[in-house]
Scaffold this motif. Sequence first.
Motif, PDB file in Angstrom:
ATOM      1  N   PRO A 179       1.109  -1.248  -0.056  1.00  0.00           N
ATOM      2  CA  PRO A 179      -0.024   0.002   0.127  1.00  0.00           C
ATOM      3  C   PRO A 179       0.658   1.129  -0.041  1.00  0.00           C
ATOM      4  O   PRO A 179       1.433   1.564   1.034  1.00  0.00           O
ATOM      5  CB  PRO A 179      -0.766  -0.260   1.353  1.00  0.00           C
TER       6      PRO A 179
ATOM      7  N   LEU B  20       1.111   4.072   2.589  1.00  0.00           N
ATOM      8  CA  LEU B  20       1.903   4.415   3.904  1.00  0.00           C
ATOM      9  C   LEU B  20       3.156   4.993   3.460  1.00  0.00           C
ATOM     10  O   LEU B  20       3.661   5.407   4.719  1.00  0.00           O
ATOM     11  CB  LEU B  20       2.067   2.734   4.254  1.00  0.00           C
TER      12      LEU B  20
ATOM     13  N   ILE C 202       4.244  10.177   4.099  1.00  0.00           N
ATOM     14  CA  ILE C 202       4.834  11.205   4.846  1.00  0.00           C
ATOM     15  C   ILE C 202       6.077  11.564   4.322  1.00  0.00           C
ATOM     16  O   ILE C 202       6.572  12.685   4.014  1.00  0.00           O
ATOM     17  CB  ILE C 202       4.906  10.842   6.409  1.00  0.00           C
ATOM     18  N   PRO C 203       7.050  10.583   4.001  1.00  0.00           N
ATOM     19  CA  PRO C 203       8.269  10.831   3.238  1.00  0.00           C
ATOM     20  C   PRO C 203       8.164  11.416   1.912  1.00  0.00           C
ATOM     21  O   PRO C 203       8.846  11.980   1.582  1.00  0.00           O
ATOM     22  CB  PRO C 203       8.994   9.281   3.205  1.00  0.00           C
TER      23      PRO C 203
ATOM     24  N   ALA D 217       3.737  10.105  12.983  1.00  0.00           N
ATOM     25  CA  ALA D 217       2.867   9.649  12.115  1.00  0.00           C
ATOM     26  C   ALA D 217       3.572   8.496  11.269  1.00  0.00           C
ATOM     27  O   ALA D 217       2.889   7.344  10.992  1.00  0.00           O
ATOM     28  CB  ALA D 217       2.537  10.763  11.042  1.00  0.00           C
ATOM     29  N   SER D 218       4.768   8.424  11.110  1.00  0.00           N
ATOM     30  CA  SER D 218       5.435   7.387  10.511  1.00  0.00           C
ATOM     31  C   SER D 218       5.510   6.050  11.130  1.00  0.00           C
ATOM     32  O   SER D 218       5.447   5.217  10.504  1.00  0.00           O
ATOM     33  CB  SER D 218       7.040   7.828  10.055  1.00  0.00           C
TER      34      SER D 218
ATOM     35  N   ALA E 267       2.172   4.541  10.519  1.00  0.00           N
ATOM     36  CA  ALA E 267       2.220   3.902   9.185  1.00  0.00           C
ATOM     37  C   ALA E 267       2.872   2.554   9.326  1.00  0.00           C
ATOM     38  O   ALA E 267       2.369   1.754   8.646  1.00  0.00           O
ATOM     39  CB  ALA E 267       2.968   4.766   8.306  1.00  0.00           C
TER      40      ALA E 267
ATOM     41  N   MET F  84       0.603   0.042  11.087  1.00  0.00           N
ATOM     42  CA  MET F  84      -0.536  -0.157  10.070  1.00  0.00           C
ATOM     43  C   MET F  84       0.122  -1.253   8.946  1.00  0.00           C
ATOM     44  O   MET F  84      -0.510  -2.226   8.428  1.00  0.00           O
ATOM     45  CB  MET F  84      -0.768   0.859   9.345  1.00  0.00           C
ATOM     46  N   PHE F  85       1.164  -0.816   8.444  1.00  0.00           N
ATOM     47  CA  PHE F  85       1.930  -1.770   7.434  1.00  0.00           C
ATOM     48  C   PHE F  85       2.090  -3.390   7.981  1.00  0.00           C
ATOM     49  O   PHE F  85       1.438  -4.334   7.587  1.00  0.00           O
ATOM     50  CB  PHE F  85       3.079  -1.425   7.126  1.00  0.00           C
TER      51      PHE F  85
END
Lengths: 270, 303
Positions: free
Chosen positions: A112, A115, A118-119, B274-275, B278, B281-282
Amino acid sequence: MTRRLVYLTLTGVLLLTAFPLYFSFVVASQDNSALAQVPPPVLPGENLFENIRRVFETVPFDQALLNSVIVSSANTASVVLFSTLAGFAFAKLKFKGRTALLLTVVGTMMVPTQLGIIPLFMLINELEWHDTLLAVIVPALVNAFGVFFMTQYLFEALPTELLEAGRIDGAATHRLFWHVVLPVARPAAAVLGMLTFLNVWNDYLWPLVVLASPENQTVQVALSQLRAGYVQDYSLALTGTMLATLPLLIVFGLLGKQLIGGIMQGAVKG
Amino acid sequence: MRTWLYKADTRLSPYLYISPFFLLFAVFGLFPLGYTAWVSLHDWTLLSDEHPFTGLANYRELLADPYFWNALRNTISILLLSTVPQLIFALILAHLVNRRLRAKTLWRLGMLLPNVTSVVAVVVIFSQLFGRDFGLINWLLDSFGLGRIDWQAGVASSHVAIAAMITWRWTGYNALIFLAAMQAVPKELYESATLDGATPGQQLRKITIPSIRPTVIFVVIVSTIYGLQVFAEPQLFAGSGPNGIIGGPDRQFQTLTLYMYEHGFNRGFEFGYASATAWVMFGLIVLIAGANYLITRRIRSSR
C-alpha cells in the motif's frame, strides 16, 4: 431459483446501484430548502442551472476540472506508455534477472503506497513541488499494476514469430516496438488507459495533502471543499458531485463494455 | 559493426524498457516506504531542523495512546462490517449473473457503475441519505415506525453507515472479478449437480467457491488492504473541519489512516510519530492479509 426470480433480484440490485446517483441528481436540481421537506423530494426540481452557477461561484470549479483533466491525461499517457514498454520487455525479450524483476513488480502491487505518504510529502517539499500539479503527477507516472497487466496481455497476444520476422528484416528493437508491439497492444492499452484515468480522476488523499491553494486543487478536493461550510448545503455539494462524476459516467457509458472485458480478462489471468 | 550494434540493441533494450518503471517506482514508491521506517525512529517534525534519534520512543508512545487503540478498533470494526457483506453479496451476485441471461451487458455495466463513482462523490451522496433530520433513510425508518437514528453520533451506527458506502462502491467490482473466475469452471459440473438435485445454493458452496479459491483469496486480501486504509469515507462523513480529522466529535469513527493524517499533517506535522503509525499499519496489513490467506486456503477442505 426460477429465472423470473433471478431477473427480479438483478433488477433490484440495479435499482439499488443506480438510486444514489439518481438521488444526487434530484438534490442537485432542488434548492436547499426543498431538502428540509418531509418526505424528501424524489423527483428533479428546477434549480439545476442555478446550483451549477453557485458551484462555480463558491469554488474555482472550472480550474479544478481543468487541473483534473491535465493530471489524469498526463498520468494516463505515461502509465500506458511505460507499462507497454516494460510489458513488452517482460513478455517477449530475454534478459538476465527477468523472472526476479517481474516477481518484484507483482510483489509491489501488494504494497500500500499510501503508507509512504509522509516521506513522499517530505520529498515533494525538498523538490519544491508542494502545491503544484507536479506533486500529483510525477509520483503516479508508473504503477505496478499497469506493467503486470501489459505483460500478461502481450505474452498472449503478441506472436513471437512476428517479432522474429521483424528481426530477420533487420529491425532494431525500438522499431519493433513502434511498428509491431504498439498496434497489437492497442486494445489492452485502451482498457489500461481508462482504468488509470478513472483512478487518477478519483484520487483524493494525496491531492488533499499536497495541493493547498484553491486554484491548484483537483476536482475531488474541490468537491470536499463544497461540503466544508458550517451550514450543510447539500444541493450545492451534490451539484458539484454530479458535475465531477458526469464526465466519467459518459465515458463509462460509451466504453464501459470494453472496460468490463478488460477487468474480467485481467482477473482470469491474474 | 552491424552485429555489434545488433548485440548491444538486444542486450540493452530490455533494461532500457523496464527502467522508467523501476526508476520512478524506486524514487516515489519504494524509497518513501523504507524511509518511513527511518523517520519513525526520530523525533521528527516539520517545524524544527533537528531530528534527534529516539529509537522506539514513537512506537511506545503510540501503543500507550488510547486514541490509537480507539482508531484500531474502529478500523477493524468498519473492515468487518464492510468486507464480509461485500464478499458475500459479490459471490451471490456473480453466481446469479453466471448463467445464460438476457441483457448480460446491462447487468455488468450496472455492477461496475458504483466503482466509477469517486469516493468523495459516494460519501457526499450517502451523507445526505444518512442525514439525521432530512435524510431519506431516516424518513423511511420513521414511516415504518422504527424511529430515527442519528447515524453520525453513535459508534455502531456510524460504522454501519460508513460500511454501507464501502459495500455499495465495491460489491459489483468484486462480483465482476468472481464472475471472471467462475466462467472458467466447467459447465458439466453444474449440469451433473443439477441432475443430482443440488440446489443453486449448494452448487455455489460445493462447486463454485472451491473452484475459484485463488480468486477468493485474492479478493479477500485486496479488500482487506483497502479496508485497513479507509480514509475518505470517515473524513468526509463528519463534514470537513476538525471533526473530519478526528473522525466525529467523539472520535467515534476515526480510522488508523485518519489518525496518521491527524498527527502527520495537522498537529504540528509530527512526521516521526505519524511514520510510526504507518509502520504499525503496515505490520497489521501483513498480519491480517497473512491470516486471511491461511483461512481462505482452507476453503477446499470443506468440500
